[in-house]
Design a protein around this motif. Structure first.
Motif, PDB file in Angstrom:
ATOM      1  N   ALA A   1       0.828  -1.207   0.000  1.00  0.00           N
ATOM      2  CA  ALA A   1       0.000   0.000   0.000  1.00  0.00           C
ATOM      3  C   ALA A   1       0.866   1.262   0.000  1.00  0.00           C
ATOM      4  N   LEU A   2       1.941   1.271   0.801  1.00  0.00           N
ATOM      5  CA  LEU A   2       2.824   2.436   0.827  1.00  0.00           C
ATOM      6  C   LEU A   2       3.505   2.618  -0.523  1.00  0.00           C
ATOM      7  N   HIS A   3       3.957   1.526  -1.134  1.00  0.00           N
ATOM      8  CA  HIS A   3       4.610   1.595  -2.444  1.00  0.00           C
ATOM      9  C   HIS A   3       3.670   2.223  -3.471  1.00  0.00           C
ATOM     10  N   ALA A   4       2.438   1.751  -3.508  1.00  0.00           N
ATOM     11  CA  ALA A   4       1.460   2.279  -4.471  1.00  0.00           C
ATOM     12  C   ALA A   4       1.175   3.761  -4.205  1.00  0.00           C
ATOM     13  N   ALA A   5       0.997   4.125  -2.931  1.00  0.00           N
ATOM     14  CA  ALA A   5       0.714   5.518  -2.592  1.00  0.00           C
ATOM     15  C   ALA A   5       1.907   6.421  -2.925  1.00  0.00           C
ATOM     16  N   LEU A   6       3.130   5.952  -2.626  1.00  0.00           N
ATOM     17  CA  LEU A   6       4.320   6.733  -2.952  1.00  0.00           C
ATOM     18  C   LEU A   6       4.480   6.904  -4.459  1.00  0.00           C
ATOM     19  N   GLU A   7       4.267   5.830  -5.223  1.00  0.00           N
ATOM     20  CA  GLU A   7       4.375   5.937  -6.679  1.00  0.00           C
ATOM     21  C   GLU A   7       3.415   6.970  -7.227  1.00  0.00           C
ATOM     22  N   ALA A   8       2.166   6.925  -6.784  1.00  0.00           N
ATOM     23  CA  ALA A   8       1.167   7.875  -7.268  1.00  0.00           C
ATOM     24  C   ALA A   8       1.527   9.309  -6.862  1.00  0.00           C
ATOM     25  N   ALA A   9       1.969   9.494  -5.631  1.00  0.00           N
ATOM     26  CA  ALA A   9       2.307  10.841  -5.158  1.00  0.00           C
ATOM     27  C   ALA A   9       3.537  11.389  -5.875  1.00  0.00           C
ATOM     28  N   VAL A  10       4.566  10.557  -6.055  1.00  0.00           N
ATOM     29  CA  VAL A  10       5.781  11.004  -6.756  1.00  0.00           C
ATOM     30  C   VAL A  10       5.454  11.315  -8.209  1.00  0.00           C
ATOM     31  N   ARG A  11       4.621  10.497  -8.828  1.00  0.00           N
ATOM     32  CA  ARG A  11       4.213  10.745 -10.214  1.00  0.00           C
ATOM     33  C   ARG A  11       3.461  12.066 -10.324  1.00  0.00           C
ATOM     34  N   SER A  12       2.559  12.351  -9.372  1.00  0.00           N
ATOM     35  CA  SER A  12       1.793  13.606  -9.440  1.00  0.00           C
ATOM     36  C   SER A  12       2.681  14.817  -9.187  1.00  0.00           C
ATOM     37  N   VAL A  13       3.702  14.683  -8.326  1.00  0.00           N
ATOM     38  CA  VAL A  13       4.643  15.785  -8.111  1.00  0.00           C
ATOM     39  C   VAL A  13       5.471  15.987  -9.373  1.00  0.00           C
ATOM     40  N   GLY A  14       5.889  14.886 -10.018  1.00  0.00           N
ATOM     41  CA  GLY A  14       6.693  14.962 -11.231  1.00  0.00           C
ATOM     42  C   GLY A  14       5.956  15.577 -12.403  1.00  0.00           C
ATOM     43  N   THR A  15       4.632  15.406 -12.440  1.00  0.00           N
ATOM     44  CA  THR A  15       3.847  15.982 -13.543  1.00  0.00           C
ATOM     45  C   THR A  15       3.336  17.367 -13.207  1.00  0.00           C
ATOM     46  N   GLY A  16       3.640  17.828 -11.999  1.00  0.00           N
ATOM     47  CA  GLY A  16       3.215  19.170 -11.622  1.00  0.00           C
ATOM     48  C   GLY A  16       1.829  19.247 -11.032  1.00  0.00           C
ATOM     49  N   THR A  17       1.167  18.098 -10.807  1.00  0.00           N
ATOM     50  CA  THR A  17      -0.168  18.147 -10.232  1.00  0.00           C
ATOM     51  C   THR A  17      -0.132  18.169  -8.711  1.00  0.00           C
ATOM     52  N   GLY A  18       1.037  17.940  -8.104  1.00  0.00           N
ATOM     53  CA  GLY A  18       1.185  18.054  -6.652  1.00  0.00           C
ATOM     54  C   GLY A  18       1.202  19.525  -6.282  1.00  0.00           C
ATOM     55  N   THR A  19       1.031  19.829  -5.020  1.00  0.00           N
ATOM     56  CA  THR A  19       0.999  21.233  -4.613  1.00  0.00           C
ATOM     57  C   THR A  19       2.223  21.602  -3.827  1.00  0.00           C
ATOM     58  N   GLY A  20       2.924  22.599  -4.302  1.00  0.00           N
ATOM     59  CA  GLY A  20       4.025  23.199  -3.562  1.00  0.00           C
ATOM     60  C   GLY A  20       5.220  22.297  -3.376  1.00  0.00           C
ATOM     61  N   SER A  21       6.290  22.910  -2.923  1.00  0.00           N
ATOM     62  CA  SER A  21       7.493  22.179  -2.545  1.00  0.00           C
ATOM     63  C   SER A  21       8.203  22.988  -1.499  1.00  0.00           C
ATOM     64  N   GLY A  22       9.127  22.359  -0.827  1.00  0.00           N
ATOM     65  CA  GLY A  22       9.845  23.078   0.215  1.00  0.00           C
ATOM     66  C   GLY A  22      11.208  22.472   0.416  1.00  0.00           C
ATOM     67  N   THR A  23      11.889  22.902   1.440  1.00  0.00           N
ATOM     68  CA  THR A  23      13.197  22.362   1.715  1.00  0.00           C
ATOM     69  C   THR A  23      13.098  21.449   2.915  1.00  0.00           C
ATOM     70  N   ALA A  24      13.913  20.445   2.911  1.00  0.00           N
ATOM     71  CA  ALA A  24      13.969  19.519   4.042  1.00  0.00           C
ATOM     72  C   ALA A  24      15.413  19.136   4.251  1.00  0.00           C
ATOM     73  N   SER A  25      15.641  18.422   5.300  1.00  0.00           N
ATOM     74  CA  SER A  25      17.001  17.958   5.557  1.00  0.00           C
ATOM     75  C   SER A  25      17.418  16.975   4.487  1.00  0.00           C
ATOM     76  N   ASP A  26      18.701  16.826   4.304  1.00  0.00           N
ATOM     77  CA  ASP A  26      19.212  15.870   3.342  1.00  0.00           C
ATOM     78  C   ASP A  26      19.168  14.501   3.972  1.00  0.00           C
ATOM     79  N   PRO A  27      18.230  13.610   3.555  1.00  0.00           N
ATOM     80  CA  PRO A  27      18.108  12.308   4.194  1.00  0.00           C
ATOM     81  C   PRO A  27      19.199  11.345   3.778  1.00  0.00           C
ATOM     82  N   ALA A  28      20.011  11.695   2.807  1.00  0.00           N
ATOM     83  CA  ALA A  28      21.057  10.769   2.354  1.00  0.00           C
ATOM     84  C   ALA A  28      22.291  10.866   3.200  1.00  0.00           C
TER      85      ALA A  28
END
Length: 185
Positions: free
Chosen positions: A158-185
């Motif tokens: 379920a998390l994989h499917a939700a993440l794929e859909a959310a990342v895809r919507s951010v990549g196509t510009g349908t997600g809302t906003g962006s911001g800065t976060a810590s570098d998780p790497a």
């Protein structure tokens, strides 16, 4: 208020504030109902002693019930902070770490039976825990820096499917906003 990239976004103590916007996936740590487990067990021991005609150890049962409830309270509070997962259209939250989805380049395939271990399966886990907790499974993410990290949950499909859909919507510009976060790497 913007947080410098060197400092992670941290919610308030406790479970932290709920993120703004719709929640696409959510998971919490233990339920607060577990705090009643030891007191109920002690109460049943008292009932058993009454029914059996044995002397009831009221003081010891009370001390055990209170002490166990306090210990469970500490553990429950910790799991509700560190085991918390939230996915919004723009942010993935694992414990106290936030990852903006515009930083995720790819949601990596889930491991399968008979498939050799993928490189992301030994990558750093998101959140402040060193390893994926028991009874949890991980989902691999490749970041825009090329680094791979592991998100984790009870329900990886379920998390994989939700993440794929959310990342895809951010990549196509349908997600809302962006911001800065810590570098998780």
């Amino acid at each position: 208020m913007r947080v410098p990239a060197s400092e992670p976004d941290r919610p308030e103590p406790g479970t932290g504030p709920e993120p703004r916007g719709p929640i696409l996936f959510a998971e919490d740590g233990w339920s607060w109902a577990w705090i009643f487990a030891a007191p109920l067990f002690c109460a049943s021991a008292a009932v058993f002693e009454l029914v059996a005609g044995a002397p009831v150890h009221w003081l010891m049962l009370t001390v055990c019930a209170v002490a166990s409830a306090m210990c469970h309270g500490v553990m429950i509070a910790a799991t509700r902070v560190h085991g918390r997962v939230r996915l919004t259209p723009t942010t993935y939250i694992q414990g106290t770490e936030e990852l903006q989805l515009d930083r995720v380049q790819e949601v990596l395939p889930l491991p399968g039976d008979g498939i050799p271990e993928a490189s992301w399966e030994t990558a750093r886990t998101l959140g402040e825990l060193r390893e994926v907790p028991r009874r949890r499974r991980s989902v691999g993410l490749r970041l825009d820096t090329g680094a791979e990290v592991r998100a984790w949950t009870r329900d990886p499909v379920a998390l994989h499917a939700a993440l794929e859909a959310a990342v895809r919507s951010v990549g196509t510009g349908t997600g809302t906003g962006s911001g800065t976060a810590s570098d998780p790497a």
